[in-house]
Design an enzyme around this catalytic site. Structure first.
Site, short mmCIF file in Angstrom:
data_model
loop_
_atom_site.label_atom_id
_atom_site.label_comp_id
_atom_site.label_asym_id
_atom_site.label_seq_id
_atom_site.Cartn_x
_atom_site.Cartn_y
_atom_site.Cartn_z
N ASP A 132 -16.67 19.11 0.15
CA ASP A 132 -16.12 19.99 -0.88
C ASP A 132 -16.75 21.37 -0.80
O ASP A 132 -17.81 21.57 -0.19
CB ASP A 132 -16.33 19.39 -2.27
CG ASP A 132 -15.15 19.63 -3.20
OD1 ASP A 132 -14.42 20.61 -2.99
OD2 ASP A 132 -14.96 18.82 -4.13
N ASP B 55 -6.16 19.69 -6.06
CA ASP B 55 -6.76 18.77 -7.03
C ASP B 55 -5.72 18.26 -8.02
O ASP B 55 -6.04 17.43 -8.87
CB ASP B 55 -7.89 19.46 -7.80
CG ASP B 55 -9.18 19.50 -7.00
OD1 ASP B 55 -9.30 18.75 -6.01
OD2 ASP B 55 -10.07 20.29 -7.35
#
Length: 728
Positions: A463, A527
């Protein structure tokens, strides 16, 4: 007599580039577009030259003022943004090439070239320049360029402000499409008439970002997926970037891009050089789908591109968030294996102090407070269940509340006066770790490698949640070095652990450029697992990224990011469009939902070999509520189409689906795949769907299928059907 110069012709996979190479001058692109097999003998190419110049060149020199060169400069009477801007000391350097050599490269047995290399020298300013223009598999054009300071007497560095790559586009290109977005709504297109003048659009997020230009797409009319000419430019780079368009009255228009360099970031000492990031150019005579196909073919041809079937994945983030409990996660792994999941990924929350997002980044050691037995038991259990084990990291980041920051505050990539920022609060309560610092790099690498080795980690979710602002490394602007260090860490870990795969995530789709795609095995497109948003995020992400590299998971309903409720059938249909999986606590599912999930996983495993290797197609509907996206295999013997709505249809009688890529000489069986659950539509059901619901399917000729099309049922809002078409 004016010497027009010889030509070099590049040809590959339906694309042709004609470059004029005047003696001693930078080459110029006379043509970039469809390869219609025209005569490339030198006499014919001189005719092409004469046909496309606006005036008689003996009366107006230099010629490049009429046709910009591959590195346009003011010295060519070019009035737009120069391709290179630099200075030495306090004096500007305007390059004047005293020697230019251009040669063809990658010439096949028939004498057709697929690339050219330019080497230019400026003996006055002591600068050398090299450029490689190549046609890659699929017909994608790429440009790489390097500038070198060869002045060995002057100690003053040669400072590079920018080095762009450009290609010309014809006057009939009258629209420009670029992109914007936000978390978690990436890849939002914006089409306007082609702006006038020299314009740039910058991205200063330190990564590709959610609001990245993503692509500059020039088109003849508004772009369509199935038809029309488009000329596209994409920067294969994961740092700051500039996209450019020069639409000037007196010149051919140019499309281009380059790295957005920080103040004094690239200062070349005598003998040193700067290589600009690769810039990709994709031409299509048949709309956005063929433009995207060139990117997909190129990326699939790379030696490190994923070759094995893409595992069905369950990621634990939306299942448990930071609430890690070994017993619960063991049960979740058991159920995941039972429904057919092949990869189990433990997300954020497993490492030192990590009970929320304000602590622990930089300390990649298992937190004994949450995992008193370590992660060994979970990893072993997952492997014994026959699944791969994955783990979440954010290697480029650091929290001030971490042992790493307390022991090594000098490892933070920031202006020293900005740490801490506003007391103890910074963007997302975290900072960037300076990977260009060898000690910081070694720290992250060693901690990650130890865990990969100890736990047998098969997969990393990598990430990158914070923008990189004010990146000061060793007293100077350091984003270029940071980006290269990130690539280097990806590559080193994969060399050391050849079976390891790494997914690139950056708050979702904030780093999905073709630079990162040459290092990562998968990207996380957003997301948002809301299928209403995903249907559009997916189709524009696919303009560059092939579907086998895009994670597309089923989340819970209502969705985590929008609180919009949708049917499982709709969420599953959208998940079919990428690497399928789950971002969901399936322990909370009903028995009926679990049965649907099992059927869905079986369908994924049946179809993925084709879905992840075929050509992606889209239908151009008039109704803004309709979407249709298909994948067709190489010999057109199978196609799978997902037809969906995003809101209310305008008419009861909907449009027809004329699936692109179908072979008109074949006969097809069209089946409605109902493994998940029933989708819903109004009271009118087209006649063909009765046969399509049987095992034999609706049998129809390819001609009728492609030319007339299938009547789509009046789907209710946010409903989808999956059509499996197979030649018989």
């Amino acid at each position: 007599m004016y010497d027009k110069g010889p030509h070099i012709v590049l040809r590959r996979d339906g694309v042709c580039i004609v470059a004029k190479t005047p003696a001693g001058d930078m080459p110029q692109i006379e043509y970039w577009g469809r390869d219609f097999a025209f005569d490339t003998a030198e006499d014919a190419l001189r005719q092409l030259d004469m046909m496309t110049l606006k005036v008689q060149t003996p009366r107006e020199k230099p010629d490049a003022a009429l046709r910009p060169s591959l590195l346009p400069q003011g010295a060519e009477a070019w009035a737009g943004r120069p391709g290179l801007e630099c200075y030495r000391g306090t004096k500007p350097v305007f390059v004047r090439w005293t020697d230019v050599r251009t040669v063809a490269e990658d010439v096949d047995e028939s004498g057709v070239a697929r690339g050219l290399r330019v080497h230019a020298a400026d003996s006055v300013n002591q600068v050398e320049f090299e450029l490689v223009l190549a046609l890659k598999p699929g017909g994608l054009a790429t440009v790489t360029s390097r500038v070198t300071n060869v002045n060995m007497e002057d100690e003053a560095p040669l400072t590079i402000n920018w080095l762009d790559a450009t290609m010309p586009i014809p006057r009939r290109a009258d629209h420009l499409t670029q992109f914007t977005g936000r978390w978690p709504l990436e890849k939002q297109p914006w089409t306007t008439e082609l702006p006038v003048g020299s314009i740039t659009r910058d991205c200063r997020h330190g990564k590709t970002s959610h609001e990245s230009p993503w692509l500059f797409i020039a088109s003849d009319g508004e772009p369509k997926f199935e038809s029309g000419e488009v000329w596209a430019c994409h920067l294969a780079w994961s740092g700051n970037q500039t996209y450019r368009l020069d639409n000037l009255p007196q010149h051919e228009s140019l499309l281009g891009a380059g790295e957005l360099l920080g103040p004094g970031e690239i200062q070349l000492l005598p003998g040193s050089d700067y290589t600009a990031p690769e810039v990709c150019f994709s031409y299509s005579a048949n709309g956005l789908d063929d433009m995207a196909e060139r990117f997909h073919t190129w990326l699939r041809s790379l030696p490190n591109h994923v070759k094995t079937e893409r595992p069905v994945t369950l990621n634990t983030w939306e299942a448990v968030y930071f609430d890690h409990d070994e017993a619960t996660l063991m049960k979740l792994a058991d159920l995941a294996a039972e429904v057919g999941v092949e990869r189990f990924v433990l997300d954020d929350g497993w490492f030192h102090l990590r009970r929320d997002d304000a602590k622990g980044l930089g300390d990649w050691v298992v937190d004994p407070a949450v995992w008193p037995n370590g992660l060994d038991s979970l990893a072993k259990h997952v492997h014994e269940l026959g699944m791969q084990f994955g783990l979440w990291f954010e290697p480029e980041m650091i929290n001030l509340d971490s042992d790493c920051a307390r022991e090594h505050p000098d490892w933070i990539l920031a202006a020293p006066e900005a740490v801490p920022c506003r007391g103890d609060v910074s963007y997302r309560t975290q900072y960037v770790l300076d990977l260009a610092n060898p000690d910081a790099y070694r720290h992250v690498h060693d901690q990650m490698a130890d865990l990969i080795r100890e736990l047998g980690i098969d997969y990393i979710k990598w990430d990158h949640n914070r923008d990189v602002t004010e990146p000061v490394h060793a007293g100077h602007y350091g984003l270029h070095e940071q980006t290269e260090a990130c690539y280097r860490l990806f590559d080193q870990l994969k060399r050391e652990f050849p079976d390891l795969e790494i997914e690139s995530c950056a708050s979702g789709g904030g780093r999905t450029d073709a630079g990162m795609l040459q290092h990562a095995d998968r990207i996380w497109a957003s997301d948002s697992n809301d299928p209403r948003d995903r249907v559009d995020i997916q189709r524009y992400t696919e303009l560059i990224v092939p579907p086998e590299m895009i994670g597309a998971h089923i989340g819970p309903s209502p969705a985590h990011s929008t609180w919009r409720a949708t049917d499982l059938s709709y969420r599953a249909a959208m998940s079919l469009e990428g690497c399928s999986g789950f971002e969901w606590n399936i322990l909370e599912c009903t028995p009926e939902e679990l049965e649907q999930i099992k059927n869905f996983v079986k369908l994924v495993k049946e179809l993925r070999g084709m879905l992840h290797t075929g050509s992606v197609k889209h239908a151009d509907f008039k109704d803004p509520a309709l979407r249709a996206r298909g994948v067709v295999n190489g010999d057109a013997t199978q196609a799978v189409w997902v037809v969906a709505t995003v809101t209310n249809l305008r008419n009861v009688l909907t449009e027809r689906l004329c699936p692109a890529g179908i072979d008109e000489s074949k006969t097809y069986s069209v089946r409605l795949r109902r493994e998940i659950s029933e989708s819903r539509w109004g009271w009118n059901t087209p006649e063909w769907m009765q046969d399509a619901a049987t095992d034999a399917g609706f049998v129809v000729s390819g001609t009728l299928l492609k030319k007339i099309g299938l009547q789509i049922p009046p789907l209710w809002p946010m409903q989808a059907i999956v059509l499996d078409m197979r030649a018989i």
